[in-house]
Design an enzyme around this catalytic site. Structure first.
Site, PDB file in Angstrom:
ATOM      1  CG  HIS A 102      35.437  38.068  42.734  1.00 19.01           C
ATOM      2  ND1 HIS A 102      36.145  38.730  43.707  1.00 19.01           N
ATOM      3  CD2 HIS A 102      35.642  36.743  42.953  1.00 19.01           C
ATOM      4  CE1 HIS A 102      36.744  37.854  44.500  1.00 19.01           C
ATOM      5  NE2 HIS A 102      36.467  36.641  44.063  1.00 19.01           N
ATOM      6  CD  GLN A 139      38.829  27.406  41.431  1.00 18.46           C
ATOM      7  OE1 GLN A 139      39.039  27.233  42.615  1.00 18.46           O
ATOM      8  NE2 GLN A 139      38.349  28.555  40.973  1.00 18.46           N
TER       9      GLN A 139
HETATM   10  P1  AMP Z   1      37.345  33.131  44.713  1.00 20.21           P
HETATM   11  O1  AMP Z   1      36.350  34.064  45.331  1.00 20.21           O
HETATM   12  O2  AMP Z   1      38.771  33.446  45.052  1.00 20.21           O
HETATM   13  O3  AMP Z   1      36.982  31.687  44.901  1.00 20.21           O
HETATM   14  O4  AMP Z   1      37.246  33.392  43.140  1.00 20.21           O
HETATM   15  C1  AMP Z   1      36.021  33.225  42.454  1.00 20.21           C
HETATM   16  C2  AMP Z   1      36.290  33.254  40.983  1.00 20.21           C
HETATM   17  O5  AMP Z   1      36.898  34.501  40.620  1.00 20.21           O
HETATM   18  C3  AMP Z   1      37.255  32.144  40.517  1.00 20.21           C
HETATM   19  O6  AMP Z   1      36.798  31.616  39.278  1.00 20.21           O
HETATM   20  C4  AMP Z   1      38.551  32.892  40.350  1.00 20.21           C
HETATM   21  O7  AMP Z   1      39.427  32.313  39.408  1.00 20.21           O
HETATM   22  C5  AMP Z   1      38.049  34.246  39.856  1.00 20.21           C
HETATM   23  N1  AMP Z   1      39.064  35.270  40.086  1.00 20.21           N
HETATM   24  C6  AMP Z   1      39.666  35.590  41.268  1.00 20.21           C
HETATM   25  N2  AMP Z   1      40.586  36.568  41.069  1.00 20.21           N
HETATM   26  C7  AMP Z   1      40.563  36.856  39.754  1.00 20.21           C
HETATM   27  C8  AMP Z   1      41.286  37.766  38.932  1.00 20.21           C
HETATM   28  N3  AMP Z   1      42.223  38.581  39.429  1.00 20.21           N
HETATM   29  N4  AMP Z   1      41.013  37.797  37.607  1.00 20.21           N
HETATM   30  C9  AMP Z   1      40.070  36.970  37.085  1.00 20.21           C
HETATM   31  N5  AMP Z   1      39.350  36.100  37.797  1.00 20.21           N
HETATM   32  C10 AMP Z   1      39.588  36.026  39.117  1.00 20.21           C
END
Ligand code: AMP
Length: 277
Positions: free
Chosen positions: A34, A150
């Site tokens: 994030h 997504q």
């Molecule tokens: P989430 O809180 O899981 O909904 O993720 C929020 C955002 O963070 C989304 O755009 C995810 O794709 C991104 N994200 C989550 N994990 C990672 C990661 N390991 N590397 C890059 N982006 C991430």
């Protein structure tokens, strides 16, 4: 850093934020993945807003909405450390007011892969992202490659609905052993955490085989399956080698191709992907 809970407070502060505004939607329990999105948004924009909202409509009835990890105070400290200008932490009724009935339906893209395993998931994702875009009105929005489907669904929605903002892709951030960072990694016990690296190993195998000239997607899928099956706690949900645009499965790998996998390690379902070519 301003922290706001209501759409009314948000719109007041939003009007005073210098343009362009970069926006990072999250479900909280923040990690380095994030924060990479926040850093890129900060580098490319005059101001940065982050939302923290665990969106119930993207979870299936038997999924982990209730147990999903939450730690808002820690999240706020991390975001403050990155120089975030505004954090939007809406309660449920700000996003879904009583009687809410304006859904974004996702077509074919949303029925494949994650959509096949999690019916209704992308309808929930597209709807909440559209709501957040409507409220935050960003110039750019940042999403992780970790959730490749997504990203495709959001890009398609932005194009189809003519929403005027740029969707920016940020590469996947990994642990030192290769495991993609995820809020759900916290569910893994030490033995599961050790075995979870097999997702990355399978994707690395696909990349190596393709690099050596293997073009038969069936061969690559079978080799990945065999590797993952060596871990006793791993249960494959899907292994896909598909067109990066349509997500249709390929027989022959034509670059750029998206190799994506979903594997349960114990009770925890993890996803990861790489792009070939
Ligand atoms: P989430 O809180 O899981 O909904 O993720 C929020 C955002 O963070 C989304 O755009 C995810 O794709 C991104 N994200 C989550 N994990 C990672 C990661 N390991 N590397 C890059 N982006 C991430």
């Amino acid at each position: 850093m301003k922290v706001v809970k209501t759409a009314a407070e948000l719109s007041q502060l939003r009007a005073k934020m210098p343009a362009p505004l970069g926006f990072v939607p999250t479900m909280g329990y923040l990690h380095e993945g994030h924060l990479a999105l926040v850093r890129q948004a900060k580098a490319e924009n005059a101001s940065v807003a982050v939302s923290i909202f665990v969106n119930p409509t993207q979870f299936g009835p038997s999924e982990d909405f209730r147990q999903y990890p939450r730690d808002p105070l820690r999240d706020l400290a991390l975001l403050e450390g990155e120089g975030t200008d505004l954090v939007f932490m809406p309660p449920m009724e700000e996003i879904y007011p009583p009687g809410f009935n304006k859904w974004v339906e996702v077509g074919r893209l949303g029925r494949r892969l994650e959509g096949a395993s999690r019916p209704g998931h992308f309808r929930g994702v597209a709807t909440v992202v559209a709501r957040l875009f409507e409220l935050v009105k960003p110039d750019r929005a940042y999403f992780g490659q970790k959730d490749a489907q997504q990203l495709l669904v959001v890009k398609k929605m932005v194009a189809d609905l003519g929403i005027s903002l740029e969707v920016v892709t940020v590469p996947t951030v990994r642990e030192p052993d290769g495991l993609a960072m995820s809020s759900r990694n916290t569910y893994l016990n030490p033995e599961e955490r050790r075995q979870a690296v097999v997702l990355y190993q399978a994707l690395t195998l696909a990349r190596r085989l393709y690099g050596e000239g293997e073009k038969d997607a069936g061969v690559i899928r079978r080799r990945m399956t065999a590797l993952i099956q060596k871990e006793p706690l791993a249960a494959i949900d899907y292994i896909s080698i598909a067109s990066v645009e349509t997500l249709e499965e390929l027989e022959e790998v034509k670059p750029p191709a998206l190799v994506s996998i979903a594997v349960k390690i114990g009770k925890t379902r993890l996803i990861d992907n790489v792009v070939l070519g």
